[in-house]
Design an enzyme around this catalytic site. Structure first.
Site, PDB file in Angstrom:
ATOM      1  N   TYR A  48       0.613  -0.858   0.102  1.00  0.00           N
ATOM      2  CA  TYR A  48       0.155   0.325   0.193  1.00  0.00           C
ATOM      3  C   TYR A  48       0.824   1.012  -0.118  1.00  0.00           C
ATOM      4  O   TYR A  48       2.384   1.338   0.935  1.00  0.00           O
ATOM      5  CB  TYR A  48      -1.083   0.569   1.400  1.00  0.00           C
ATOM      6  N   GLU A  74      -3.262   7.089  -4.039  1.00  0.00           N
ATOM      7  CA  GLU A  74      -3.536   6.465  -2.894  1.00  0.00           C
ATOM      8  C   GLU A  74      -3.535   4.957  -4.240  1.00  0.00           C
ATOM      9  O   GLU A  74      -4.541   4.666  -4.502  1.00  0.00           O
ATOM     10  CB  GLU A  74      -5.046   5.890  -1.681  1.00  0.00           C
TER      11      GLU A  74
END
Ligand code: GDP
Ligand code: MN
Length: 396
Positions: free
Chosen positions: A118, A206
């Protein structure tokens, strides 16, 4: 302004960030053509078909599927396009899918395991600095990781006077447990990602997952990109990427009228001039036991026409049980606003919700007189508390 995955990836690629490649398709035939083209360009035999909507969690909702041949591409694309995709991040009705991204399969087997990470870039408002937030726990719900295993989320703050430094990119690759080629690839990935974030005037990136392929390449498999609205005037090529179908229709309409409107879940509509007063008014509504149905800043030129337009916008929300108008007359004169309220009320014919008006500032006394003598179901208030009490009374 939020973008689709495919648009976000386009921006990333333009800054040299490695991405999972794909082509957008609007129907099953286009999807097959896209798959063929990708096979020619990348040699991939398998493809992932990914619904393009402004919501995450598409995989969980059945909006991301693997196709192992062209028949499956056609079948899957045909079933995803046109569907109402429900994910943990959409409403119960879901979001209509108008297009899919046909992407190369990048989870192919090879010399090492694939891993998902991530990585996001965003502004830390507490320090006023950009930061890179990253985790080994990619591919999952990051909120859940933050709740259950917060020690697995790292942050790296960036000093604006130096930008991202080489040692910081290496630290990130190290903390992600990488070595060899994958380590080098990650430092390059992070550096180009940060450059893309700054130079595109984004407010959020993101990337979940960032993938380490089985041959140790690092790439963005997903991309959630938001461009700072205040920078769109100088980023015309991104402003053109706006997809109004994905946005709240009332907010779009309000935006076109120059009203600063945000739809909320509550039952008291509010019309205010100035963002600060609007925030204070929302607090006031909460204290009175209501919930604001919206944030609405009509701006400094709250004349009759704008007041009427704002009324119409507020009344489009069926949840509205009362309207609180709270205007401070500085440059704008209160009597003009009062007249605007009265005109709007008359022009619109049927306004079935009680209205409480608090006008303070220039010509407030004349304004109160106008409202009180208008014969309409509009109550005027002078003090903040008085306005709150009147809201409370009409909600009871
Ligand atoms: P999201 O669910 O909306 O966040 O969509 P993502 O783009 O993150 O995709 C969801 C999941 O699909 C990823 O976490 C992967 O596990 C899977 N996925 C994405 N691309 C591929 C691919 O090329 N091959 C395979 N096998 N799975 C993929
Ligand atoms: Mn994702």
């Amino acid at each position: 302004m939020n973008l689709h995955e495919y648009q976000g990836k386009e921006i990333l690629a333009s800054f040299g960030v490695r991405i999972q490649r794909g082509i957008v398709a609007h129907n099953a035939q286009e999807a097959v053509a896209a798959a063929k083209q990708l096979t020619e360009e990348t040699g991939t035999g398998w493809h992932v078909i990914k619904a393009q909507v402004h919501a995450g969690g598409r995989g969980k909702g059945g909006g991301v599927k693997l196709a192992k041949n062209l028949n499956e591409v056609e079948e899957i694309a045909g079933s995803i396009i046109g569907m109402n995709l429900v994910t943990p991040q959409t409403s119960a009705e879901g979001k209509k899918v108008h297009q899919v991204l046909v992407a190369e399969d990048v989870y192919y087997p090879g010399e090492s395991e694939t891993s998902e990470f991530y990585v996001s870039v965003l502004l830390n408002r507490a320090t006023g600095r950009n930061m890179i937030m990253y985790s080994t726990e990619g591919g999952m719900d990051i909120e859940e990781v933050a709740e259950k295993t917060p020690h697995l989320i790292y942050t790296e703050e960036i000093d604006p006077s130096t930008g991202l430094l080489a040692f910081q990119a290496r630290k990130i690759a190290f903390n992600l447990g990488l070595s060899g080629l994958a380590f080098k690839e990650m430092t390059k990935f992070v550096a180009s990602l940060y450059k893309a974030y700054v130079e595109s005037d984004s407010s959020m990136f993101e990337i979940n997952p960032v993938l380490k392929t089985s041959d140790n390449k690092i790439m963005a498999v997903d991309a959630k990109v938001s461009i700072d609205d205040n920078a769109l005037y100088r980023r015309k090529q991104y402003a053109e990427m706006r997809d109004l179908r994905e946005e709240n229709p009332i907010e779009v309409e309000a935006g076109a009228l120059g009203l600063n409107y945000v739809d909320l879940d509550g039952n008291v509509g509010c019309m205010v001039n100035g963002a600060g007063l609007a925030m204070a008014t929302m607090d006031l509504i909460k204290q009175a036991g209501g919930e604001p149905a919206n944030f609405l800043d009509v701006g400094g030129t709250a004349d009759a026409a704008r007041v009427e337009a704002a009324f119409e916008i507020i009344l489009k929300d069926p949840a509205v049980k009362a309207i609180l108008i709270n205007i401070f007359g500085g440059i704008v004169r209160c009597d003009r606003v009062a007249q605007g309220v009265i005109d709007a009320y008359k022009n619109m014919g049927t306004i079935n919700v009680p209205i409480i008006v608090r006008l303070q500032g220039t010509n407030a006394d004349i304004a109160k007189e106008l409202i009180d003598n208008s014969g309409l179901d509009v109550q005027s208030a002078v003090e903040f508390q008085e306005a709150a009490d009147k809201v409370k009374a009409v909600l009871a």
